[in-house]
Write a protein that holds these residues in place. Structure first.
Motif, mmCIF file in Angstrom:
data_model
loop_
_atom_site.group_PDB
_atom_site.id
_atom_site.type_symbol
_atom_site.label_atom_id
_atom_site.label_comp_id
_atom_site.label_asym_id
_atom_site.label_seq_id
_atom_site.Cartn_x
_atom_site.Cartn_y
_atom_site.Cartn_z
ATOM 1 N N VAL A 161 7.241 -9.037 -0.099
ATOM 2 C CA VAL A 161 8.129 -7.958 0.335
ATOM 3 C C VAL A 161 9.558 -8.216 -0.127
ATOM 4 O O VAL A 161 10.010 -9.363 -0.162
ATOM 5 N N THR A 201 3.799 3.856 2.761
ATOM 6 C CA THR A 201 4.335 3.372 1.486
ATOM 7 C C THR A 201 3.933 4.330 0.364
ATOM 8 O O THR A 201 4.741 4.659 -0.512
ATOM 9 N N ARG A 260 -8.533 3.520 14.552
ATOM 10 C CA ARG A 260 -7.689 3.044 13.453
ATOM 11 C C ARG A 260 -8.599 2.297 12.505
ATOM 12 O O ARG A 260 -9.688 1.866 12.887
ATOM 13 N N LEU A 301 -8.935 -3.468 10.142
ATOM 14 C CA LEU A 301 -8.416 -4.153 8.952
ATOM 15 C C LEU A 301 -9.256 -5.376 8.596
ATOM 16 O O LEU A 301 -9.516 -5.635 7.417
ATOM 17 N N ARG A 338 13.009 0.353 8.583
ATOM 18 C CA ARG A 338 11.789 -0.461 8.674
ATOM 19 C C ARG A 338 12.161 -1.933 8.491
ATOM 20 O O ARG A 338 13.088 -2.243 7.747
ATOM 21 N N GLY A 372 6.202 -2.719 6.311
ATOM 22 C CA GLY A 372 6.245 -3.486 7.561
ATOM 23 C C GLY A 372 5.216 -3.030 8.577
ATOM 24 O O GLY A 372 4.676 -3.834 9.314
ATOM 25 N N GLY A 373 4.942 -1.727 8.603
ATOM 26 C CA GLY A 373 3.958 -1.238 9.578
ATOM 27 C C GLY A 373 2.609 -1.922 9.399
ATOM 28 O O GLY A 373 2.029 -2.471 10.352
ATOM 29 N N LEU A 374 2.133 -1.937 8.184
ATOM 30 C CA LEU A 374 0.832 -2.556 7.893
ATOM 31 C C LEU A 374 0.918 -4.083 8.023
ATOM 32 O O LEU A 374 0.019 -4.719 8.570
ATOM 33 N N ALA A 412 0.652 -5.119 11.602
ATOM 34 C CA ALA A 412 -0.713 -5.003 12.119
ATOM 35 C C ALA A 412 -1.596 -6.138 11.597
ATOM 36 O O ALA A 412 -2.393 -6.710 12.336
ATOM 37 N N ARG A 431 -3.618 11.175 5.625
ATOM 38 C CA ARG A 431 -2.394 11.867 5.200
ATOM 39 C C ARG A 431 -2.162 11.829 3.697
ATOM 40 O O ARG A 431 -1.386 12.620 3.162
ATOM 41 N N ARG A 440 -5.129 8.260 9.256
ATOM 42 C CA ARG A 440 -4.912 9.654 9.684
ATOM 43 C C ARG A 440 -5.132 10.666 8.563
ATOM 44 O O ARG A 440 -4.832 11.844 8.710
ATOM 45 N N VAL A 447 -4.596 2.013 3.321
ATOM 46 C CA VAL A 447 -4.956 2.234 4.728
ATOM 47 C C VAL A 447 -4.468 3.632 5.098
ATOM 48 O O VAL A 447 -3.265 3.900 5.097
ATOM 49 N N ASP A 448 -5.403 4.515 5.387
ATOM 50 C CA ASP A 448 -5.039 5.915 5.645
ATOM 51 C C ASP A 448 -5.873 6.444 6.815
ATOM 52 O O ASP A 448 -6.687 7.351 6.659
ATOM 53 N N PHE A 483 11.103 -7.894 -8.298
ATOM 54 C CA PHE A 483 10.061 -7.837 -7.270
ATOM 55 C C PHE A 483 8.665 -7.820 -7.915
ATOM 56 O O PHE A 483 7.786 -8.593 -7.537
HETATM 57 N N1 LIG Z 1 10.906 -3.416 0.462
HETATM 58 C C1 LIG Z 1 9.616 -3.478 0.168
HETATM 59 O O1 LIG Z 1 9.119 -4.508 -0.350
HETATM 60 C C2 LIG Z 1 8.742 -2.293 0.460
HETATM 61 C C3 LIG Z 1 7.391 -2.351 0.115
HETATM 62 C C4 LIG Z 1 6.596 -1.249 0.403
HETATM 63 C C5 LIG Z 1 7.149 -0.130 1.021
HETATM 64 N N2 LIG Z 1 8.459 -0.092 1.326
HETATM 65 C C6 LIG Z 1 9.030 1.086 2.029
HETATM 66 O O2 LIG Z 1 8.577 1.052 3.393
HETATM 67 C C7 LIG Z 1 8.367 2.366 3.917
HETATM 68 C C8 LIG Z 1 6.965 2.508 4.524
HETATM 69 O O3 LIG Z 1 6.711 1.459 5.396
HETATM 70 P P1 LIG Z 1 6.076 1.608 6.873
HETATM 71 O O4 LIG Z 1 6.290 0.321 7.560
HETATM 72 O O5 LIG Z 1 6.558 2.874 7.488
HETATM 73 O O6 LIG Z 1 4.549 1.855 6.617
HETATM 74 P P2 LIG Z 1 3.362 1.131 5.820
HETATM 75 O O7 LIG Z 1 3.311 -0.292 6.202
HETATM 76 O O8 LIG Z 1 3.369 1.533 4.411
HETATM 77 O O9 LIG Z 1 2.145 1.954 6.456
HETATM 78 C C9 LIG Z 1 1.729 1.854 7.748
HETATM 79 C C10 LIG Z 1 0.196 1.813 7.664
HETATM 80 O O10 LIG Z 1 -0.291 0.818 8.505
HETATM 81 C C11 LIG Z 1 -1.344 1.346 9.260
HETATM 82 N N3 LIG Z 1 -1.396 0.664 10.545
HETATM 83 C C12 LIG Z 1 -0.356 0.348 11.365
HETATM 84 N N4 LIG Z 1 -0.816 -0.310 12.450
HETATM 85 C C13 LIG Z 1 -2.164 -0.413 12.302
HETATM 86 C C14 LIG Z 1 -3.199 -0.981 13.085
HETATM 87 N N5 LIG Z 1 -2.948 -1.599 14.249
HETATM 88 N N6 LIG Z 1 -4.470 -0.909 12.631
HETATM 89 C C15 LIG Z 1 -4.758 -0.310 11.455
HETATM 90 N N7 LIG Z 1 -3.815 0.263 10.663
HETATM 91 C C16 LIG Z 1 -2.536 0.207 11.083
HETATM 92 C C17 LIG Z 1 -1.012 2.824 9.442
HETATM 93 O O11 LIG Z 1 -2.207 3.461 9.732
HETATM 94 P P3 LIG Z 1 -2.433 5.062 9.860
HETATM 95 O O12 LIG Z 1 -2.841 5.467 8.485
HETATM 96 O O13 LIG Z 1 -3.526 5.142 10.859
HETATM 97 O O14 LIG Z 1 -1.120 5.633 10.300
HETATM 98 C C18 LIG Z 1 -0.426 3.153 8.075
HETATM 99 O O15 LIG Z 1 -1.412 3.480 7.151
HETATM 100 C C19 LIG Z 1 8.587 3.288 2.744
HETATM 101 O O16 LIG Z 1 9.883 3.843 2.880
HETATM 102 C C20 LIG Z 1 8.506 2.397 1.508
HETATM 103 O O17 LIG Z 1 9.275 2.882 0.450
HETATM 104 C C21 LIG Z 1 9.270 -1.158 1.083
#
Ligand SMILES: NC(=O)c1ccc[n+]([C@@H]2O[C@H](COP(=O)([O-])OP(=O)(O)OC[C@H]3O[C@@H](n4cnc5c(N)ncnc54)[C@H](OP(=O)(O)O)[C@@H]3O)[C@@H](O)[C@H]2O)c1
Length: 206
Positions: free
Chosen positions: A11, A47, A120, A123, A175, A145-147, A150, A78, A76, A73-74, A29
């Protein structure tokens, strides 16, 4: 039971831990991302959604022969730009990771699916299945960070690679790299390297 693959989170972050709200050094990166020559890139839906507009307009070169798989991982349902992802030139093929409650998909959609979990995506089960059925040994997580949070909560991360940028995202951050991972998880420092332009590359093992 099949062994799960090795999972590394790579990251780009600001000094205050944000993955958004600053300008990352994208070239560096992705140069560093080649360290692991992953069999599978694992991305969160958000992402991918952040790039969907650009993907929809791009005419990619087509699947990268010999490249890694992309799994998104999708849960929902979307994501829509599956064919553009496959054609983007980075991956050999794309897999949609869904769960039992993922809304119905459009008929004739051209993407392979793997369904695990009820509400969900499970994973751990998805990673085991990809290891067993696709021979995936190394996974690189590309997530905001979301993924990552988890995966860490589920004990599914082996290595964390942080490319620290010399800036604070401050209130522009939306995030953070660890998402909702539990606090106070101990990490073991593997390497710390200073890079040009004030970047620092830190690698930790769990
Ligand atoms: N700086 C970097 O290195 C970097 C790298 C990548 C992305 N980004 C940026 O980060 C942003 C997106 O990040 P984000 O944190 O919002 O999301 P994310 O990590 O891309 O996506 C979240 C995903 O995790 C899944 N999830 C979360 N908790 C879970 C659980 N307990 N069990 C199963 N699945 C789970 C969600 O599932 P659902 O499908 O069910 O909602 C969703 O698909 C964007 O703006 C992108 O540009 C930055």
């Amino acid at each position: 039971m099949a062994q799960r693959p090795y999972v590394v989170v790579h990251v780009g972050m600001s000094v205050d831990g944000a993955t958004t709200g600053f300008q990352p050094d994208v070239a560096r990166f992705y140069q560093l991302a080649q360290t692991w020559t992953e069999d599978l890139t694992l991305a969160g839906a958000d992402t991918i959604l952040a790039q969907e507009e650009a993907l929809a307009q791009a005419e990619g070169p087509g699947p990268a022969e010999g490249g890694p798989l992309l799994a998104v991982v999708d849960g929902r349902g979307r994501v829509t730009q599956w064919e553009a992802l496959r054609d983007a030139g980075h991956w050999s093929d794309v897999v949609a990771l869904h769960c039992a409650s993922t809304p119905e998909r459009p008929p004739g959609r051209q993407v392979r699916e793997l369904v695990t979990g009820a509400d969900r995506v499970d994973l751990a089960e998805a990673l085991r299945a990809l290891g067993r059925d696709d021979g995936v040994r190394v996974v690189r997580v590309d997530s905001g960070g979301g993924l990552t949070g988890a995966l860490m909560t589920a004990g599914l991360v082996d290595e964390i690679s942080l490319l620290v940028h010399p800036c604070l995202a401050g209130e522009r951050a939306t995030r953070f790299w660890y998402g909702s991972a539990p606090a106070a998880a101990p990490l073991i420092l593997a390497t710390a390297q200073s890079l040009p332009d004030g970047l620092v590359w830190l690698r930790y093992h769990r």
